[in-house]
Enzyme design. Structure first.
Site, PDB file in Angstrom:
ATOM      1  N   PRO A  27      34.924 -15.933  10.351  1.00  9.98           N
ATOM      2  CG  PRO A  27      33.134 -14.468  10.528  1.00  9.98           C
ATOM      3  CD  PRO A  27      33.903 -15.489  11.303  1.00  9.98           C
ATOM      4  N   GLY A  28      36.957 -14.071   7.996  1.00  7.59           N
ATOM      5  CA  GLY A  28      38.299 -13.515   7.835  1.00  7.59           C
ATOM      6  C   GLY A  28      39.142 -14.371   6.914  1.00  7.59           C
ATOM      7  NE  ARG A  45      40.227 -21.907   5.069  1.00 10.10           N
ATOM      8  CZ  ARG A  45      39.599 -22.695   4.192  1.00 10.10           C
ATOM      9  NH1 ARG A  45      40.309 -23.511   3.414  1.00 10.10           N
ATOM     10  NH2 ARG A  45      38.290 -22.652   4.081  1.00 10.10           N
ATOM     11  CE  LYS A  99      43.896 -17.868  17.213  1.00 13.56           C
ATOM     12  NZ  LYS A  99      44.541 -16.572  17.583  1.00 13.56           N
ATOM     13  CG  ASP A 111      44.474 -13.967  28.853  1.00 13.09           C
ATOM     14  OD1 ASP A 111      45.433 -14.683  28.497  1.00 13.09           O
ATOM     15  OD2 ASP A 111      44.023 -13.965  30.004  1.00 13.09           O
TER      16      ASP A 111
END
Length: 577
Positions: A316-317, A319, A336, A371
């Site tokens: 979510p969020g 892009r 990621k 981290d």
């Protein structure tokens, strides 16, 4: 390959790990001296050098093995026998769990992170769960209030190895007792006792006493951060006794502790009781065993994946322009991948992005940068990937993906703690929660800047909110040192028309930043603008940033507190006359 070589190779790997952990303990053991000498720059350098030790020693072992085998290739059967011999060396080995991770690292370096199967690697441990050898000496010491808590705490403090004078030991003990009495009440405190770790936990400019407060209601954390005055005298800054407070102190956005731990598994097991919300990976991470923490993190991922019916989806969020981020809906981490091509305004390379992530790994994260664990050739089952995400992966990161039929291999990715994106959080909260979030955001910016980190892109979407409500930065592609930035005031316009022009009326060079412009991005929401102006208006002034730069250039290292200012004894209690 000649028979018998397998045992030699297994022994060579284990000896290499012994050398690595010996150096790890050596660097760690210098923490007390660095603290007592207030050599904060040496503290920062030791933190970086200790992180590099692991990869350095893996490289040394790999070179040894290439000499032993004369560079000849090895078949699968040979490698299996090496692992068998290595496994037989571990039952009586005190650091067996990290030794397995070291074996994995050597294998991955030799074979370029390929053929990572349970037969060849210690995907899961070969030893019984939570097994460690009988501890030669206790990790902690018990203290009972036979003659009252003042006497107990005087014994605790007198037992500390620190050789500096105390500013006012009686005052600090009074504050601790006052805090404990407010929390427990006089009668319950009288029935409680302490268990205190023998080793201090050093980080930044503090030495932490870590203990367990055993009360009639159960066991609570007991944490005392010990600081120095400008005159080099010791004082206790606060007393933390809740699991939430302890969780933040040992949080994933903080630098690793320097704590002397010849038996890390035993220390992790001891800490588990006061940090019940932390996973095994997070506990190893907190004490500086970050490579083994990566192993444990991967194991936690595999266990979760095995027990769920979820598919990976895009996180979510908003892009990202550099990273493609995906997750499992119920999992507390995100994955990621650096995109093949970036948005036009992102003039950088993938190598630059990786360098930024490495900078964060080595730098003091001051509780404000998440981290990450870095993985190569990460295998995903296609059945676990939603069709929409698969399409996106092939569209945005095809160069990093190898199709193996029922699986794909992602050449490189990062795993990071999942948080609620701050922009989404701000849309969902109001009142005091909104105010707290804006206060936290500004504090995060200030603390990063004081640690010589400029986030670059300060938009809310690049920050996340943890389960404790802390704001943490997690988008590192534009990160740089504060001292590399040229903070400028916007020159006065020459004519009224200048303000309406599409191009600035002043020159802009690489590295130039105009803090006045932050107001346009951060204060557009009428709910947020007034709060920002009230609490953080100085962030819009170039002279504020230049003053911070001057302090950094003068060698000043700021204090970093893992708790709210209002929790400090100097704020909470009026000093005794």
């Amino acid at each position: 390959m000649p028979r018998g070589l397998e045992l030699l190779i297994a022994q060579t790997i284990l000896q290499g790990f012994d050398a690595q952990y010996g150096r790890f303990l050596e660097v760690t053991s210098g923490a007390q001296q660095r603290f007592e000498q207030a050599d904060w720059h040496a503290v920062q350098q030791a933190m970086k050098s200790r992180i590099h030790l692991y990869d350095h020693h893996v490289g040394l072992v790999v070179e040894q093995l290439r000499c032993i085998t004369n560079g000849q290739s090895t078949d699968a059967a040979f490698l299996l026998r090496v692992k068998e011999h290595y496994t037989r060396l571990l039952p009586d080995y005190p650091r067996f769990e990290i030794a397995e991770s070291f074996f994995n690292s050597v294998y991955c370096r030799l074979f370029d992170h390929r053929s990572l199967t349970p037969e060849r690697l210690f995907i899961f441990s070969s030893q019984p769960e939570r097994r460690f050898r009988t501890i030669p000496r206790p990790l902690a010491k018990d203290f009972y209030p036979d003659h009252g808590w003042e006497s107990l705490l005087m014994r605790v403090i007198s037992d500390l190895p620190l050789r500096l004078r105390w500013q006012n030991k009686s005052r600090d003990i009074h504050y601790i007792i006052r805090h404990l009495t407010e929390m427990l009440g006089t009668d319950n405190l009288a029935e409680s006792h302490l268990q205190v770790a023998n080793e201090l936990f050093y980080r930044n400019k503090a030495a932490w006493l870590v203990g367990k407060l055993n009360t009639p209601f159960g066991t609570l954390p007991f944490l005392l951060p010990i600081h120095q005055t400008d005159d080099g005298e010791l004082f206790i800054d606060t007393c933390l006794t809740t699991t939430a407070e302890a969780s933040i102190v040992f949080g994933f956005a903080r630098s690793y502790f320097m704590v002397y731990a010849p038996l890390p598994a035993a220390l992790v097991e001891w800490l588990r009781e006061i940090l019940p919300g932390k996973t095994t990976a997070e506990l190893y991470m907190a004490i500086g065993c970050q490579k083994h923490a990566k192993t444990e993190s991967y194991r936690e991922y595999l266990v979760y994946l095995q027990g769920c019916n979820e598919q990976f989806i895009e996180a979510p969020g908003i892009r990202g322009m550099v990273m493609l981020v995906f997750t499992l809906p119920g999992f507390d981490r995100v994955f990621k991948v650096i995109k093949d091509k970036f948005a036009p305004q992102k003039e950088m390379s993938a190598a630059h992005v990786r360098a930024c992530y490495q900078l964060v790994k080595e730098h003091d994260r001051v509780g404000r940068m998440a981290d990450t664990q870095e993985f190569e050739n990460f295998v995903l089952e296609k059945r676990h990937i939603s069709p929409t995400l698969m399409e996106l992966l092939l569209q945005e990161a095809a160069e990093k993906i190898t199709d193996l039929g029922e699986q794909i291999v992602i050449r490189h990715l990062y795993i990071e703690r999942r948080m609620v994106p701050l922009n989404i959080w701000l849309e969902q909260v109001e009142g005091q929660q909104l105010r707290d979030a804006i206060e936290e955001y500004g504090n995060a910016i200030r603390q990063l800047a004081a640690a010589n980190i400029f986030p670059g892109d300060m938009l809310f979407k690049n920050f996340g909110v943890t389960r404790h409500g802390r704001v943490v930065f997690y988008d590192y592609d534009e990160i740089c040192y504060m001292t590399e930035v040229n903070f400028r005031d916007i020159p006065p316009s020459r004519y009224p028309e200048d303000e309406l022009a599409s191009e600035p009326w002043y020159s802009v060079s690489p590295g130039d930043v105009f803090p006045e412009e932050f107001r346009h991005w951060l204060c557009a929401d009428p709910r947020i603008g007034p709060l920002f102006e009230e609490m953080h208006a100085d962030l819009f002034r170039a002279d504020y940033w230049r003053a911070l730069q001057n302090r950094i250039r003068e060698g000043h290292v700021e204090d970093v507190y893992a708790y709210r200012r209002r929790q400090r004894f100097s704020v909470r209690y009026r000093p005794q006359v």
